[in-house]
Design an enzyme around this catalytic site. Structure first.
Site, short mmCIF file in Angstrom:
data_model
loop_
_atom_site.label_atom_id
_atom_site.label_comp_id
_atom_site.label_asym_id
_atom_site.label_seq_id
_atom_site.Cartn_x
_atom_site.Cartn_y
_atom_site.Cartn_z
N LYS A 121 -5.24 -6.79 -4.11
CA LYS A 121 -4.58 -6.92 -2.82
C LYS A 121 -5.58 -6.79 -1.69
O LYS A 121 -6.51 -6.00 -1.76
CB LYS A 121 -3.51 -5.82 -2.68
CG LYS A 121 -2.78 -5.81 -1.35
CD LYS A 121 -1.71 -4.73 -1.31
CE LYS A 121 -2.28 -3.36 -1.11
NZ LYS A 121 -1.25 -2.32 -0.94
N ARG B 232 -5.30 -6.17 2.49
CA ARG B 232 -4.40 -5.92 3.62
C ARG B 232 -5.11 -6.26 4.92
O ARG B 232 -6.24 -5.86 5.16
CB ARG B 232 -3.96 -4.45 3.64
CG ARG B 232 -2.95 -4.14 4.74
CD ARG B 232 -2.52 -2.69 4.71
NE ARG B 232 -1.71 -2.39 3.54
CZ ARG B 232 -0.40 -2.59 3.46
NH1 ARG B 232 0.24 -3.11 4.50
NH2 ARG B 232 0.26 -2.27 2.38
N ASN C 128 13.69 21.42 27.41
CA ASN C 128 12.43 20.70 27.56
C ASN C 128 12.01 19.98 26.29
O ASN C 128 10.86 19.56 26.15
CB ASN C 128 11.33 21.66 28.01
CG ASN C 128 11.03 22.74 26.97
OD1 ASN C 128 11.71 22.81 25.94
ND2 ASN C 128 10.04 23.56 27.24
N ASP D 203 4.79 1.09 -7.98
CA ASP D 203 4.06 1.42 -6.76
C ASP D 203 4.34 2.86 -6.39
O ASP D 203 5.36 3.43 -6.79
CB ASP D 203 4.48 0.49 -5.61
CG ASP D 203 3.38 0.32 -4.57
OD1 ASP D 203 2.35 1.02 -4.67
OD2 ASP D 203 3.55 -0.52 -3.66
N HIS E 284 -0.80 9.36 -1.57
CA HIS E 284 -1.11 7.92 -1.54
C HIS E 284 -2.45 7.58 -2.18
O HIS E 284 -2.61 6.50 -2.75
CB HIS E 284 -1.09 7.43 -0.09
CG HIS E 284 -1.34 5.96 0.06
ND1 HIS E 284 -0.48 5.01 -0.46
CD2 HIS E 284 -2.34 5.28 0.66
CE1 HIS E 284 -0.95 3.81 -0.18
NE2 HIS E 284 -2.08 3.94 0.50
N ASP F 255 -1.75 -3.24 -6.78
CA ASP F 255 -3.14 -3.25 -6.32
C ASP F 255 -3.98 -2.48 -7.31
O ASP F 255 -3.47 -1.71 -8.13
CB ASP F 255 -3.27 -2.67 -4.90
CG ASP F 255 -2.72 -1.26 -4.81
OD1 ASP F 255 -3.26 -0.37 -5.48
OD2 ASP F 255 -1.74 -1.05 -4.07
#
Length: 316
Positions: free
Chosen positions: A192, A194, A37, A218, A130, A169
């Site tokens: 920057k 986005r 499954n 980065d 991050h 950035d």
């Protein structure tokens, strides 16, 4: 280290082997079974009772499966009466889901942190989240290493007389400044914006890059859209050459080849926190290992020593 047990999921096998070699401890075996499954079952094949257990797993593609493997590993270790369970996560994929920047949006980073705690983890060891606020999602002790020392050690032997570190950035500018200080070179930063999807626009550049050998720093390169936009801006400002340095080299959608195709790019340097980075092949790509840094952190955690020197970006 006799009381240490190290296990690894599918996304952590290569990294765990390198880490265990540095620790001089064996990598303990594990079985991961998939039922008809499609459900997974994990079994740890060595005694964990009253042991200090380290579970190595980068949450990488397929991210949901990697995460489920880790949760099941934690549950198995907890059920086996481990004294302490530490999740060693070189790459924490959900760190990008860290803020409410749209209506009715989920905070995946916080949810995953809660899932790890609920599964029974006692401590988390990771690298370069991050954004700073992601660290606050964890309600168990969390050590966040960074790769600045390893990256600096790689670049220092070269000619840095015309070098400038560039942050793609403003959010990464603090790390870029620390990295530039390690190298003894100036720093610059891009602004920057986005948009939906992977469309990125670099609106301005703070600092002088004309005639300079640029090292773009980065934290993570996924699709490469930010780096490609930075390369266009650096070319407009007369940069002489460009090297790319990042901690997490995801390189989705053939990003390595698209970035390397730029004639100004001399080299792309990343670490082995993402296992697929070490499997990519390009003459401009260099992968350095941060497994020794994680091994040293494990040593210090196990012996009750401070780990702070390992994730202090100003400590060389």
């Amino acid at each position: 280290m006799a009381e240490v047990r190290v296990f690894a999921g599918t996304g952590g096998q290569r990294f765990a082997r390198a880490m265990c070699a540095d620790l001089d401890v064996p990598l303990s075996p594990i079985t991961i079974q998939r039922f008809a499954n499609d459900c997974l079952q994990v079994q740890l094949l060595e005694n964990c009772r009253e042991r200090d257990v380290y579970l190595v797993q980068s949450v990488v593609r397929p991210a949901q499966e990697s995460l489920m493997e880790l949760l099941l590993m934690i549950d198995a270790a907890k059920g086996a009466s481990a004294a302490r369970i530490t999740a060693v996560m070189p790459h924490f994929a959900y760190a990008r889901s860290d803020k409410k920047d749209a209506p009715r949006i989920s905070l995946g980073g916080r949810l995953v942190a809660d899932l790890l705690q609920t599964a029974g983890v006692d401590r988390i060891l990771t690298m370069t989240l991050h954004a700073p606020q992601v660290h606050a999602f964890f309600r168990v002790p969390t050590d966040q290493l960074n790769a600045l020392r390893e990256l600096a050690a790689y670049f220092l032997p070269g000619d840095l007389s015309k070098a400038t570190v560039v942050s793609p950035d403003l959010g990464n500018a603090k790390s870029a400044s620390a990295f530039a200080k390690m190298l003894g070179v100036p720093v610059a930063a891009a602004a920057k914006e986005r948009f939906d999807g992977d469309r990125v626009e670099i609106t301005s550049l703070i600092g002088d890059v004309t005639g300079r050998d640029i090292i773009v720093l980065d934290d993570e390169i996924a699709n490469g859209s930010t780096i490609i936009a930075v390369l266009d801006l650096l070319r407009e400002h007369g940069a002489r050459s460009v090297r790319i340095a990042c901690t997490h080299g995801i390189f989705a959608n053939d990003a390595v080849h698209r970035i390397a195709a730029d004639p100004d790019v001399v080299e792309i340097v990343t670490t082995d926190t993402v296992p697929t980075a070490g499997l990519l092949s390009h003459d401009k790509l260099t992968v350095i290992s941060v497994a020794p840094a994680f091994a040293e952190a494990v040593r210090r955690i196990h012996s009750g020593e401070s780990v702070s020197a390992l994730f202090d970006p100003t400590h060389v």
